[in-house]
Design a protein around this motif. Structure first.
Motif, PDB file in Angstrom:
ATOM      1  N   THR A 237      11.432   8.577  -2.524  1.00  0.00           N
ATOM      2  CA  THR A 237      10.225   8.680  -3.578  1.00  0.00           C
ATOM      3  C   THR A 237      10.457   7.739  -5.008  1.00  0.00           C
ATOM      4  OG1 THR A 237       9.255   8.805  -0.956  1.00  0.00           O
ATOM      5  CG2 THR A 237       8.294   8.429  -3.120  1.00  0.00           C
TER       6      THR A 237
ATOM      7  N   ALA B  72       0.872   8.300  -5.299  1.00  0.00           N
ATOM      8  CA  ALA B  72      -0.291   9.207  -5.655  1.00  0.00           C
ATOM      9  C   ALA B  72       0.543  10.547  -5.475  1.00  0.00           C
ATOM     10  CB  ALA B  72      -1.642   8.688  -4.968  1.00  0.00           C
ATOM     11  N   ALA B  73       0.692  10.253  -4.221  1.00  0.00           N
ATOM     12  CA  ALA B  73       1.848  12.134  -4.505  1.00  0.00           C
ATOM     13  C   ALA B  73       2.479  12.039  -5.337  1.00  0.00           C
ATOM     14  CB  ALA B  73       2.325  11.686  -2.873  1.00  0.00           C
TER      15      ALA B  73
ATOM     16  N   MET C  78       0.959  -1.165   0.294  1.00  0.00           N
ATOM     17  CA  MET C  78      -0.008  -0.550  -0.332  1.00  0.00           C
ATOM     18  C   MET C  78       0.764   1.167  -0.367  1.00  0.00           C
ATOM     19  SD  MET C  78      -3.183  -0.816  -0.243  1.00  0.00           S
ATOM     20  CE  MET C  78      -4.042   0.858  -0.049  1.00  0.00           C
ATOM     21  N   ALA C  79       2.016   1.195   0.689  1.00  0.00           N
ATOM     22  CA  ALA C  79       2.573   2.308   0.801  1.00  0.00           C
ATOM     23  C   ALA C  79       3.358   2.605  -0.657  1.00  0.00           C
ATOM     24  CB  ALA C  79       4.269   2.250   1.304  1.00  0.00           C
TER      25      ALA C  79
ATOM     26  N   ARG D 194       0.667   4.790  -2.101  1.00  0.00           N
ATOM     27  CA  ARG D 194       0.185   6.282  -1.531  1.00  0.00           C
ATOM     28  C   ARG D 194       1.807   7.058  -2.344  1.00  0.00           C
ATOM     29  NH1 ARG D 194      -0.356   3.084   2.962  1.00  0.00           N
ATOM     30  NH2 ARG D 194       1.377   3.169   3.854  1.00  0.00           N
ATOM     31  N   ASP D 195       2.771   6.138  -2.654  1.00  0.00           N
ATOM     32  CA  ASP D 195       4.084   7.519  -3.195  1.00  0.00           C
ATOM     33  C   ASP D 195       4.346   7.401  -4.636  1.00  0.00           C
ATOM     34  OD1 ASP D 195       4.996   6.834  -0.917  1.00  0.00           O
ATOM     35  OD2 ASP D 195       6.724   5.257  -1.195  1.00  0.00           O
TER      36      ASP D 195
END
Length: 416
Positions: A145, A8-9, A1-2, A5-6
Motif C-alpha cells: 500500500t 489514513a492508515a 475512496m480506497a 483510506r490507505d
C-alpha cells in the motif's frame, strides 16, 4: 475512496508521516526547479533555443538516471539513509543558489549545465533512498500500500510544485527568484529529514568492498539481458523503438511553442507548452483507465498494434495542421498510445521474466528507456528546423510507428 483510506492508515505511523513529508516537499521542490530550468533554457526572452540546446537540456536531466540508476543501491546499502536524505536536499539547495546567481548574471554556459547535472544526479540518490527507507517506517502488511500511495502523492506534489513555480514566475518574471524559492524549499526538506528516525541500513556483516559490489551490478545486468526470453526482448524493443519518435516530437513541440506560435510572447509560449504537457498527461490517465479492459477484449498483441497505429495517425492528423490546438489534440492521442504500450510492456515483462531476474530486467528497462529518449533528442537536433514545423519529420515518425505496429502484428504471440 480506497486511496484515502490507505493514506489514513499509513499516516498512523509517525515515521511514515515524517518520511512522507520529506517526499512531498522534496518532489514539490523538484517541480519548482524544473519550471526555472525550462524557462531559463527554453523560454527565455534573451535567447531563442535550438534543438541542440534542448537536446543538451534533456541529456542533463536524464543521463544521471540512466548512468547512475543501476549503481545507486550499492551506496544506499552502505551509507545511513537518513543522512543521505538530509544531505541530498541540503546539497541541492546550495546548488540552486549558485545556479540562481549564474542565471541573474545571464551566465548560462558550461558551468550552469554542470551544476544542473550535479543537482539531478543528487536527486537520483534521494528518490531511491525514499523507496529503500519505506520498510523502516511502516508495517510489513502495509508495504505494498505504501509503495502505491507514496509515489502517487509524490507525483501530485511535483505537479503542485510546477504550478507554484509557474505562479512565482508569473508574478516575479524572474527565473532567479524561482530558483531561490526552490532552494528554500530544499532547505526545509533537509530540516524535515533531520527529524527522521533511523532508516538503516543494518551494516552488521555488510561487506564494504564497494568496487566489487559495483562490478556485481554490471555483471547482474548482463546476466539479466542474456536470460530475457524472446517475448521479453521484443517487448523491450517495442517500448524502446516507441521512445525514438516520441522524444523527437517533444523537442519539436517545444520549438513550435517557443519559436513558431508565440515568437513575440515567451510567457504565452510557456503556457501553451504547459497545456500540451497537461493534454499528454490526460492521455496517460485515459490509458491507465482503459488498457486493462481493452487488453482483455483484444489481447495484448492486438492492443499494442492498435496503439502503435493510433500514434502513427496522430502524426498525420491533426499534428500536420501545425496549429496550437492540433498539437494539443495530438499530444493527448500520443499520450494514450505511449502509455498504453508501456503498460502492456510492463505487464509482459512481469509475466515472462523469472522472479530472480525481474528486478535487474526493470533496471535495464529504465536505462534503455532514458537512453533512447536522450538519443531521440540528439536526432531531433539534427533533423528538426529551428522554428519546429517539418512535414518530413512527421511523415518519418508516422512510418516508424507503422513499422512498430507491423512488427508487433507479425512477431508478438497471441496469448490468452
Amino acid at each position: 475512496m480506497a486511496f484515502f483510506r490507505d493514506l489514513a492508515a499509513l499516516l498512523w505511523f509517525s515515521g511514515f508521516r515524517r518520511l512522507f513529508a520529506v517526499r512531498l516537499l522534496s518532489q514539490g521542490s523538484d517541480g519548482i526547479f524544473q519550471v526555472a530550468l525550462v524557462s531559463t533554457v527554453l523560454f527565455s526572452p534573451e535567447r531563442a533555443p535550438t534543438a541542440g540546446a534542448i537536446a543538451v537540456a534533456f541529456a542533463t536531466i536524464l543521463l544521471p538516471f540512466t548512468v547512475l540508476g543501476p549503481f545507486v543501491g550499492v551506496f544506499l546499502d552502505r551509507w545511513p539513509r537518513r543522512r543521505i536524505l538530509m544531505a541530498s536536499n541540503a546539497i541541492r539547495a546550495i546548488l540552486l543558489l549558485v545556479i540562481a546567481l549564474l542565471v541573474v548574471r545571464d551566465d548560462v554556459g558550461g558551468l550552469f549545465y554542470l551544476l544542473v547535472l550535479a543537482a539531478f544526479s543528487v536527486n537520483r540518490f534521494l528518490l531511491a533512498g525514499l523507496s529503500a527507507s519505506l520498510p523502516h517506517v511502516v508495517s510489513r502488511d502495509l508495504l505494498v500500500t505504501a509503495n502505491g500511495v507514496s509515489p502517487t502523492c509524490g507525483t501530485l506534489a511535483y505537479l503542485s510544485g510546477v504550478a507554484f513555480g509557474g505562479a512565482v514566475h508569473a508574478v516575479s518574471h524572474s527565473d532567479g527568484i524561482v530558483l531561490v524559492v526552490g532552494a528554500v524549499s530544499y532547505f526545509l526538506s533537509a530540516l524535515l529529514a533531520w527529524r527522521l528516525p533511523n532508516l538503516g541500513p543494518d551494516l552488521e556483516g555488510i561487506d564494504n568492498a564497494v568496487r566489487e559490489a559495483l562490478g556485481n551490478v554490471v555483471r547482474g545486468l548482463g546476466d539479466a539481458a542474456r536470460h530475457l526470453p524472446p517475448l521479453g526482448r521484443l517487448a523491450l524493443g517495442v517500448v524502446g523503438a516507441g521512445q525514438l519518435p516520441y522524444g523527437v516530437m517533444i523537442v519539436g513541440t517545444m520549438l513550435l511553442f517557443r519559436n513558431h506560435f508565440e515568437r513575440s510572447d515567451v510567457g504565452a509560449g510557456l503556457a501553451g507548452f504547459g497545456i500540451v504537457v497537461g493534454a499528454s498527461g490526460a492521455g496517460y490517465a485515459v490509458a491507465a483507465l482503459v488498457t486493462s479492459s481493452m487488453t482483455k477484449r483484444f489481447g495484448m498483441h492486438g492492443y499494442v498494434t492498435v496503439m502503435s497505429v493510433l500514434a502513427s495517425l496522430m502524426m498525420v492528423f491533426p499534428a500536420a495542421l501545425f496549429t496550437p490546438w492540433a498539437i494539443v489534440v495530438s499530444a493527448f492521442g500520443l499520450g494514450i498510445a505511449t502509455q498504453g504500450v508501456k503498460i502492456c510492456v510492463d505487464t509482459t515483462l512481469q509475466r515472462v521474466v523469472g522472479d530472480v531476474y525481474r528486478g535487474r530486467v526493470f533496471v535495464l528497462y529504465d536505462v534503455l528507456f532514458n537512453a533512447v529518449f536522450v538519443a531521440a533528442t540528439v536526432l531531433a537536433a539534427i533533423v528538426i528546423p529551428t522554428d519546429g514545423p517539418s512535414y518530413v519529420v512527421l511523415a518519418m515518425a508516422s512510418l516508424w510507428y507503422l513499422l512498430i505496429a507491423y512488427t508487433v502484428s507479425r512477431r508478438w504471440p497471441i496469448l490468452p
